[in-house]
Design a protein around this motif. Structure first.
Motif, short mmCIF file in Angstrom:
data_model
loop_
_atom_site.label_atom_id
_atom_site.label_comp_id
_atom_site.label_asym_id
_atom_site.label_seq_id
_atom_site.Cartn_x
_atom_site.Cartn_y
_atom_site.Cartn_z
N THR A 79 90.94 -6.41 21.79
CA THR A 79 90.02 -5.72 22.92
C THR A 79 90.56 -4.50 23.42
O THR A 79 90.08 -3.81 24.31
N TYR A 80 91.70 -4.36 23.31
CA TYR A 80 92.65 -3.36 23.90
C TYR A 80 93.17 -2.31 22.77
O TYR A 80 93.35 -2.81 21.81
N GLU A 81 93.13 -1.05 23.11
CA GLU A 81 93.43 -0.17 22.05
C GLU A 81 95.07 -0.47 21.46
O GLU A 81 95.25 -0.26 20.28
N ARG A 82 96.00 -0.88 22.50
CA ARG A 82 97.29 -1.17 22.25
C ARG A 82 97.39 -2.04 21.22
O ARG A 82 98.04 -2.36 20.29
N SER A 83 96.59 -3.23 21.39
CA SER A 83 96.38 -4.43 20.44
C SER A 83 96.08 -3.91 19.15
O SER A 83 96.36 -4.35 17.93
N ARG A 84 94.85 -3.00 19.16
CA ARG A 84 94.55 -2.62 17.74
C ARG A 84 95.64 -1.88 16.97
O ARG A 84 95.88 -2.09 15.86
N ASP A 85 96.48 -0.99 17.78
CA ASP A 85 97.44 0.02 17.14
C ASP A 85 98.48 -1.22 16.75
O ASP A 85 99.13 -0.80 15.46
N GLU A 86 98.85 -1.80 17.35
CA GLU A 86 100.07 -3.03 16.90
C GLU A 86 99.73 -3.81 15.58
O GLU A 86 100.44 -4.13 14.55
N ARG A 87 98.37 -4.35 15.68
CA ARG A 87 97.85 -5.09 14.57
C ARG A 87 97.97 -4.24 13.33
O ARG A 87 98.28 -4.73 12.30
N LEU A 201 103.73 -9.41 32.31
CA LEU A 201 104.18 -10.36 31.53
C LEU A 201 105.89 -10.33 31.72
O LEU A 201 106.39 -9.25 31.78
N GLU A 202 106.32 -11.58 32.03
CA GLU A 202 107.87 -11.34 32.26
C GLU A 202 108.43 -12.41 31.20
O GLU A 202 107.90 -13.70 31.44
N ILE A 203 109.43 -12.15 30.26
CA ILE A 203 110.02 -13.25 29.50
C ILE A 203 111.42 -13.32 29.83
O ILE A 203 112.22 -12.43 29.84
N GLU A 204 111.90 -14.58 30.38
CA GLU A 204 113.29 -14.81 30.77
C GLU A 204 113.94 -15.49 29.74
O GLU A 204 113.48 -16.49 28.99
N ARG A 205 115.36 -14.97 29.47
CA ARG A 205 116.19 -15.68 28.54
C ARG A 205 117.62 -15.52 28.96
O ARG A 205 118.05 -14.65 29.55
N VAL A 250 102.09 -5.74 24.23
CA VAL A 250 102.68 -6.31 23.10
C VAL A 250 104.19 -5.87 22.83
O VAL A 250 104.80 -4.69 22.83
N PRO A 251 104.95 -7.07 22.86
CA PRO A 251 106.46 -6.49 22.83
C PRO A 251 106.70 -5.96 21.53
O PRO A 251 106.00 -6.14 20.49
N PRO A 252 108.04 -5.20 21.43
CA PRO A 252 108.22 -4.41 20.22
C PRO A 252 108.58 -5.48 19.08
O PRO A 252 108.79 -6.47 19.18
N GLU A 253 108.71 -4.78 17.89
CA GLU A 253 108.88 -5.51 16.48
C GLU A 253 110.13 -6.08 16.68
O GLU A 253 110.34 -7.32 16.05
#
Length: 293
Positions: A79-87, A201-205, A250-253
């Protein structure tokens, strides 16, 4: 999420020693609601609001659970252009994502039963047989049984990018598994929320920030009404339904989730959903525990 940081209106599921109850927070005070969420969503929108406003019994402090009782959770993809491009970048069949992005009919898929939804503070899962895993921070739409938009809820559509990227027909395995769906902490009714919404979005490690990003629901190519119309087109939902609206972050590869990461999904004006990550399941390709016949 602390009660004082909740929006003016917030509907939450309370986990008590006597079972689940539902409370509405209005003007800084929690009040018990008669019946459950399914009862509320069976009403027309105006009647549901009236029932909430009629709540008078003060609710004592409670543990917060996932804000569903009998509702199925569905999700929309691309539903987002970013999602389309990453998929497209990750898939062996890239063109299908471009086609569904511009198509009249959206991609909708089943995500979770109510009993399998993880609430705030619970642990979300990454599959043991997946090598590339990400959270998908999303705005969740809560619909009445008649398909009216009732409210909004933060959601996390956990996903295996390696499994879906290998073959789009593996989508159910990439999306539907133990602890793959989280919602909460509260449903904010449509009359109390604005929009569009900023999503973070925040991912803590290991005590630091491993990834963070933001997007806005203004970038969604579909309206809530359009998505709801397609969801209800040929399927009844007598208890109402929740529909996740896709992700624009979408986080990077180079990034994949790991056990004990902490994922925070923030939907401005709606709430913050926080969950720790754990590994679920097993890898069927690992034969180390097999015994000779």
């Amino acid at each position: 999420m602390e009660p004082q940081s909740l929006p003016e209106w917030a509907i939450r599921r309370a986990v008590t020693g006597d079972g689940a109850r539902w409370a509405v927070r209005i003007g800084g005070e929690d009040r018990w609601i008669d019946g459950g969420l399914a009862d509320l969503l069976a009403l027309p929108l105006d009647a549901a609001r009236a029932r909430l406003e009629a709540a008078r019994e003060a609710a004592e402090a409670f543990e917060v659970g996932a804000p569903v009782d009998e509702q199925e959770v569905w999700a929309a993809g691309v539903t987002y252009e970013r999602s389309r491009d990453e998929r497209m970048a990750e898939s062996t069949e890239a063109s299908i994502y471009d086609r569904v992005y511009v198509a009249e009919r959206p991609e909708l898929f089943f995500k979770s039963t109510a009993s399998r939804v993880v609430g705030p503070g619970g642990a979300v899962g990454i599959r043991a047989d997946s090598a590339w895993d990400v959270p998908e921070p999303e705005l969740g739409l809560v619909f009445t049984s008649a398909g009216e938009l009732f409210g909004y809820v933060p959601g996390n559509d956990m996903s295996s990018r390696s499994i879906e990227g290998e073959n789009p027909l593996y989508l159910p395995q990439a999306k539907v598994y133990e602890a793959a769906c989280a919602l909460g902490p509260a449903i904010v009714p449509v009359w109390a929320a604005g929009g569009p919404f900023e999503i973070g979005l925040e991912i803590e490690r290991d005590g630091g920030v491993a990834f963070e990003g933001t997007t806005s629901t203004a970038a969604i190519t579909r309206t809530a009404q359009d998505l709801g119309a397609w969801l209800f087109a040929a399927m009844p939902f007598p208890a109402g339904a929740v529909l996740l609206t896709g992700t624009g972050i979408v986080p990077p590869e180079s990034f994949t989730l790991a056990a004990d990461d902490v994922v925070r999904v923030r939907v401005e004006g709606v709430g913050v959903l926080e969950n720790r990550v754990r590994v679920v399941g097993r890898d069927p390709r690992d034969r180390s525990d097999d015994t000779a016949g």
